[in-house]
Design a protein around this motif. Structure first.
Motif, PDB file in Angstrom:
ATOM      1  N   PHE A   7      35.987  34.215  29.893  1.00 16.32           N
ATOM      2  CA  PHE A   7      36.563  34.857  31.075  1.00 16.32           C
ATOM      3  C   PHE A   7      35.997  34.253  32.350  1.00 16.32           C
ATOM      4  N   ALA A   8      34.689  34.078  32.406  1.00 20.06           N
ATOM      5  CA  ALA A   8      34.049  33.533  33.607  1.00 20.06           C
ATOM      6  C   ALA A   8      34.568  32.127  33.904  1.00 20.06           C
ATOM      7  N   ALA A   9      34.748  31.324  32.870  1.00 18.23           N
ATOM      8  CA  ALA A   9      35.252  29.966  33.065  1.00 18.23           C
ATOM      9  C   ALA A   9      36.684  29.978  33.592  1.00 18.23           C
ATOM     10  N   LEU A  29      38.921  42.768  46.014  1.00 12.76           N
ATOM     11  CA  LEU A  29      38.425  42.062  44.842  1.00 12.76           C
ATOM     12  C   LEU A  29      37.658  43.057  43.997  1.00 12.76           C
ATOM     13  N   GLU A  30      38.187  43.331  42.826  1.00 12.71           N
ATOM     14  CA  GLU A  30      37.552  44.255  41.888  1.00 12.71           C
ATOM     15  C   GLU A  30      37.414  43.534  40.556  1.00 12.71           C
ATOM     16  N   SER A  31      36.298  43.751  39.894  1.00 19.33           N
ATOM     17  CA  SER A  31      36.072  43.109  38.613  1.00 19.33           C
ATOM     18  C   SER A  31      35.166  43.982  37.766  1.00 19.33           C
ATOM     19  N   ASP A  32      35.524  44.115  36.503  1.00 16.35           N
ATOM     20  CA  ASP A  32      34.710  44.865  35.554  1.00 16.35           C
ATOM     21  C   ASP A  32      34.757  44.133  34.224  1.00 16.35           C
ATOM     22  N   VAL A  33      33.631  43.572  33.821  1.00 15.24           N
ATOM     23  CA  VAL A  33      33.552  42.820  32.569  1.00 15.24           C
ATOM     24  C   VAL A  33      32.664  43.598  31.607  1.00 15.24           C
ATOM     25  N   GLN A  34      33.215  43.918  30.459  1.00  7.78           N
ATOM     26  CA  GLN A  34      32.514  44.651  29.411  1.00  7.78           C
ATOM     27  C   GLN A  34      32.482  43.767  28.153  1.00  7.78           C
ATOM     28  N   PRO A  35      31.668  44.105  27.161  1.00  6.95           N
ATOM     29  CA  PRO A  35      31.595  43.284  25.945  1.00  6.95           C
ATOM     30  C   PRO A  35      32.938  43.151  25.218  1.00  6.95           C
ATOM     31  N   TYR A  38      37.871  43.297  29.861  1.00  8.68           N
ATOM     32  CA  TYR A  38      37.626  43.104  31.283  1.00  8.68           C
ATOM     33  C   TYR A  38      38.877  43.499  32.054  1.00  8.68           C
ATOM     34  N   ASN A  39      38.715  43.654  33.355  1.00  4.83           N
ATOM     35  CA  ASN A  39      39.862  43.784  34.243  1.00  4.83           C
ATOM     36  C   ASN A  39      39.435  43.292  35.610  1.00  4.83           C
ATOM     37  N   GLU A  51      46.456  40.854  39.207  1.00  2.00           N
ATOM     38  CA  GLU A  51      45.776  41.898  38.440  1.00  2.00           C
ATOM     39  C   GLU A  51      45.859  41.528  36.973  1.00  2.00           C
ATOM     40  N   GLU A  52      44.762  41.760  36.243  1.00  2.00           N
ATOM     41  CA  GLU A  52      44.736  41.377  34.836  1.00  2.00           C
ATOM     42  C   GLU A  52      43.764  42.256  34.069  1.00  2.00           C
TER      43      GLU A  52
END
Length: 106
Positions: A7-9, A29-35, A38-39, A51-52
């Motif tokens: 995801f980061a790449a 800019l909103e971001s939430d990355v979980q194991p 993500y969104n 949006e994703e």
């Protein structure tokens, strides 16, 4: 862990793309990355929106896959706003938009 790296790449590549309007400001800019998912949401002053949401499907199995759903829109040179909704999963990238051509049925 590999999910977060992928995801980061992808996110870095998207943000690194040259922008024709270098004066655009980030409005949201909103971001939430979980194991296991993500969104994110991004909106700029030049009318771009993205949006994703992504989720890990069948975690820990041979059929493990990332399922992504999202949409993006932009204002084109003709002044119209174009929107693309998409799904990306084990069946590939599947975009939909009123301006996109549709393949004929076989």
């Amino acid at each position: 862990m590999k999910f977060a790296i992928v995801f980061a790449a992808l996110f870095a590549v998207a943000l690194a793309a040259p922008a024709p309007d270098a004066q655009a400001q980030v409005l949201r800019l909103e971001s939430d990355v979980q194991p296991e998912g993500y969104n994110f949401a991004l909106e700029t002053s030049d009318g771009k929106k993205h949006e994703e949401q992504g989720a890990l499907k069948n975690a820990g199995t041979e059929q493990e896959a990332i399922v992504v759903r999202g949409s993006f829109s932009f204002v084109a040179d003709d002044g119209q706003t174009y929107t693309v909704n998409y799904i990306a999963d084990e069946n590939g990238f599947q975009p939909q938009g009123a301006h996109l051509p549709v393949a004929p049925l076989a």
